[in-house]
Scaffold this active site. Structure first.
Site, PDB file in Angstrom:
ATOM      1  N   CYS A  37       5.486 -32.494 -15.223  1.00  0.00           N
ATOM      2  CA  CYS A  37       5.727 -32.288 -13.790  1.00  0.00           C
ATOM      3  C   CYS A  37       4.556 -32.766 -12.924  1.00  0.00           C
ATOM      4  O   CYS A  37       4.274 -33.946 -12.907  1.00  0.00           O
ATOM      5  CB  CYS A  37       6.063 -30.816 -13.547  1.00  0.00           C
ATOM      6  N   ARG A  88      14.982 -30.455  -3.300  1.00  0.00           N
ATOM      7  CA  ARG A  88      14.217 -30.657  -4.526  1.00  0.00           C
ATOM      8  C   ARG A  88      15.181 -30.934  -5.673  1.00  0.00           C
ATOM      9  O   ARG A  88      16.361 -30.604  -5.602  1.00  0.00           O
ATOM     10  CB  ARG A  88      13.406 -29.401  -4.861  1.00  0.00           C
ATOM     11  N   HIS A 136      10.425 -28.563 -17.908  1.00  0.00           N
ATOM     12  CA  HIS A 136       9.816 -27.270 -18.207  1.00  0.00           C
ATOM     13  C   HIS A 136      10.702 -26.560 -19.216  1.00  0.00           C
ATOM     14  O   HIS A 136      11.762 -27.046 -19.575  1.00  0.00           O
ATOM     15  CB  HIS A 136       9.776 -26.386 -16.953  1.00  0.00           C
TER      16      HIS A 136
END
Lengths: 463, 248
Positions: B98, B135, B197
């Site tokens: 990320c 997002r 993640h």
């Protein structure tokens, strides 16, 4: 406007009634949703008619603090509207207000009526400027459901923007031990009352997952003399002088009693009071101090606090106990790393290992991203037996495998789903069963317990 | 054959700044999978303002918030960029997740037009399209090495690969690098960048061991990783596939 509010009130009641008839829970969310949808100014207009609202917000402890604050105000003889089921978005507030409206859309007996509302962090930011609460309680700011809210700093930023638009007469009660909270509360033009925890030894260092490590004002070197937990404690910035404010309401001489609660002294400018509480964990000491500070902010004296707080039962799913046949279930809601880690430390204060059930769901209300379990120190878990369940039982099983958790008896039992997991955990009929559970899994457990006649549905318990 | 127990040096970059989505689970995973095989790990935590104290066979960096990412970028360029690039040039491996992945590409352009320099490990750059643009959030499944990778993504920036970059994987579900070209992550030598993640390594044991094999090729040439029983890992992998709406 009045006509519209009246229609909104009617529609809300009808929706709630239909929802209850269909057996879909208490109907609170549905009724509030309908009212707020028909009249977008429903909540602020109702609040304007009564003697003001106190808003309670923060990542953890909202429900417990709201319950304690409501109890303190009621002990002072006040009539209080509140949203006690943790429904903390606009619709939850609308639902709490609905029963107090007459057919014309006006609040009945509005004089002397107050509201104590738990508000989700982002709901606070969007509602507070129009609602203009008389007082607001800021508990803490931790990482929580980042899939829904984005980043922690963004929550602080929207709080700051909302505080800038608060009336200068509004009183803020804020956590002195949380630098992120203090940095935003300090922006307020009006009075501020700080609460905090004194006289604990604390931890040797910040937790690995602590969200605040640098000065929220200047990004300089923040130093902690005491870390209570996470990033809460006694801190000062070596670069800009930003530091923990001296608390007006302080917890001192905290003594835990395992899962059964704690005793501590509540120190205010009027003196010290001995508090005995059924609510376990230092995090609950913060919640009770916050409620006391909130009561002061609302102009209520704290004479009755020892009596009121001693009688306060655990809130919905917060170390709440349920008799399930021969077993006492202890429900511990966990929804983010800070809360979960505090709960695991709390379990370590029990003298004996406990039978434990961990339930992990990934619904919207739980957070669809289950990554957070890797920020929880499951290495601390010392269960006598361990069952993991919920929709993401396999993720939890993997987490405890890498944490090296070894139950005293047998291996880790993996039972995806809620009922199979609960049944497996109850199979040996332990005297006590600790249930660590995310939000929707807790609702499911309560539903099961209610179907089996062990506990009343929660919407029947609240007035 | 495996004669003596190898030692693996892991550098965990900026755990104080870059651990937003529990990416520390990746370090836990690497340590445990080594310990189960008798491999000794030495983890050095490199915090803000620290310099690398010793060399590393494997670098790990996670994601952070905008402010923290800015501080990490400063720390990297001021103290550690040359050393990290030299180690990578000598065959060290890397997992950058990320925000860490963004910092290991050429640059990150924020919504307000500011620019953070990166290390250029990956021939890629990241642009934040502005806070008005949603997002990239949700479960991700992608195709990798004839298998699948699972994870959860949550990023505002869109990463575009240059001509010299290899994507790590092809997106099957979710957004990946930029929600446009179906690429996810990047590979450069033994360095891997990704938006996943989860933490990503525990429930992708094939990726975890791939990374360990890359790092051990330098730390202990000729060493072969013994297989582990990964039932729990694959069960969680399948649960993530189901969460993404795919058949396990």
């Amino acid at each position: 406007m009045r006509a519209r509010r009246s229609v909104a009130a009617l529609a809300g009641r009808a929706a709630g009634w239909l929802s209850r008839r269909a057996g879909r829970g208490g109907g609170t969310a549905v009724s509030g949703l309908a009212a707020a949808w028909i009249d977008p100014t429903f909540v602020q207009e109702c609040v304007r008619q009564i003697d003001g609202a106190v808003a309670v917000t923060g990542t953890n402890g909202k429900t417990t603090t709201t319950a304690a604050l409501t109890a303190l105000l009621r002990a002072d003889g006040q009539r209080v509207i509140t949203n006690p089921t943790g429904s903390n978005l606009e619709r939850g507030l609308a639902a709490a207000l609905l029963p107090h409206l007459g057919w014309t859309g006006q609040v009945r007996e509005a004089r002397g009526l107050r509201a104590v509302f738990e508000l989700d962090e982002w709901a606070f930011a969007s509602l507070a400027p129009s609602m203009q609460p008389r007082a607001a309680v800021f508990l803490n700011l931790f990482r929580d459901q980042l899939d829904r809210y984005g980043e922690v700093d963004r929550t602080a930023a929207v709080w700051a923007a909302a505080i800038d638009r608060l009336d200068a007469n509004a009183v803020l009660a804020a956590n002195a031990d949380d630098p992120a909270v203090v940095a935003v509360a300090r922006r307020h033009r009006g009075p501020q009352i700080y609460f905090g925890v004194d006289g604990v030894e604390g931890q040797s260092e910040l937790d690995a997952w602590a969200d605040v490590r640098r000065c929220p004002r200047c990004a300089g070197r923040l130093r902690w003399d005491v870390v209570v937990y996470a990033h809460l404690g006694h801190y000062a910035c070596a670069d800009c002088g930003f530091r923990r404010p001296q608390p007006t309401v302080a917890v001192d001489a905290y003594r835990p009693r395992g899962l059964d609660g704690a005793t501590f002294r509540l120190v205010t400018p009027e003196g010290a009071q001995e508090i005995t509480t059924q609510l376990p964990g230092l995090y609950n000491a913060y919640n009770l101090a916050a409620a006391a500070a909130g009561a002061r902010a609302a102009g209520v004296d704290l004479q009755a606090a020892p009596h009121v707080l001693a009688a306060l039962p655990p809130a919905f799913g917060r170390a709440e106990t349920i008799r399930a046949g021969a077993t006492t279930l202890i429900l511990l809601l966990v929804k983010n790393p800070t809360g979960a880690n505090q709960t695991l430390r709390l379990l370590r204060t029990e003298p004996e290992p406990l039978d434990t059930l961990v339930l992990l769901n990934d619904g919207v209300a739980d957070g669809e991203d289950v990554s957070w379990i890797w920020d929880v120190d499951f290495e601390l878990l010392r269960p006598s037996r361990l069952v993991v369940g919920g929709r993401r039982a396999d993720d939890m099983a993997l987490r405890v495998k890498y944490a090296g958790v070894q139950p005293g008896v047998g291996g880790v039992e993996v039972r995806p789903g809620i009922a199979p997991a609960l049944d497996a955990a109850l199979q040996t009929a332990p005297r006590r069963l600790v249930v660590l559970t995310t939000y929707t899994a807790m609702l499911d457990v309560r539903g099961l317990c209610s179907n089996r006649g062990w506990v009343a549905p929660y919407w029947q318990e609240t007035p | 054959m495996n004669d003596s127990a190898p030692v693996l040096r892991i550098a965990y970059l900026y755990p104080d700044l870059m651990n937003l989505y529990a990416d520390r689970g990746n370090v836990t995973c690497l340590e445990r999978r080594c310990a189960w095989r008798g491999i000794t790990t030495r983890v050095q935590r490199v915090e803000w303002n620290d310099r690398l104290r010793e060399g590393a066979d494997l670098f790990v960096i996670g994601g952070g918030q905008d402010r923290q990412q800015e501080l990490a970028s400063q720390g990297l360029t001021a103290h550690n960029a040359d050393r990290i690039l030299a180690e990578l040039g000598a065959g060290a491996a890397m997992l950058a997740v990320c925000g860490g992945y963004q910092l290991m590409a050429h640059r990150y352009r924020s919504a307000d037009g500011g620019e953070l320099p990166g290390l250029g490990v990956f021939d890629a750059e990241t642009v934040h399209p502005g806070s008005g643009v949603p997002r990239c959030i949700g479960n991700v499944v992608c195709a990798w090495n004839g298998a699948r990778l699972v994870g959860f993504e949550n990023h505002g920036g869109r990463t575009y690969l240059g001509a010299g970059a290899q994507p790590l994987a092809q997106v099957l579900r979710g957004h990946g690098n930029n929600a446009r070209d179906r690429t996810e992550g990047a590979v450069a030598g033994a360095a891997i960048g990704t938006y996943l993640h989860g933490s990503v390594l525990p429930k992708n044991p094939h990726l975890a061991d791939h990374l360990l094999a890359l790092a051990l090729a330098r730390a202990a040439p000729g060493y072969t990783l013994p297989a582990l029983r990964d039932d729990a890992e694959w069960a969680a992998h399948r649960a993530a596939l189901r969460a993404a709406g795919l058949r396990a």
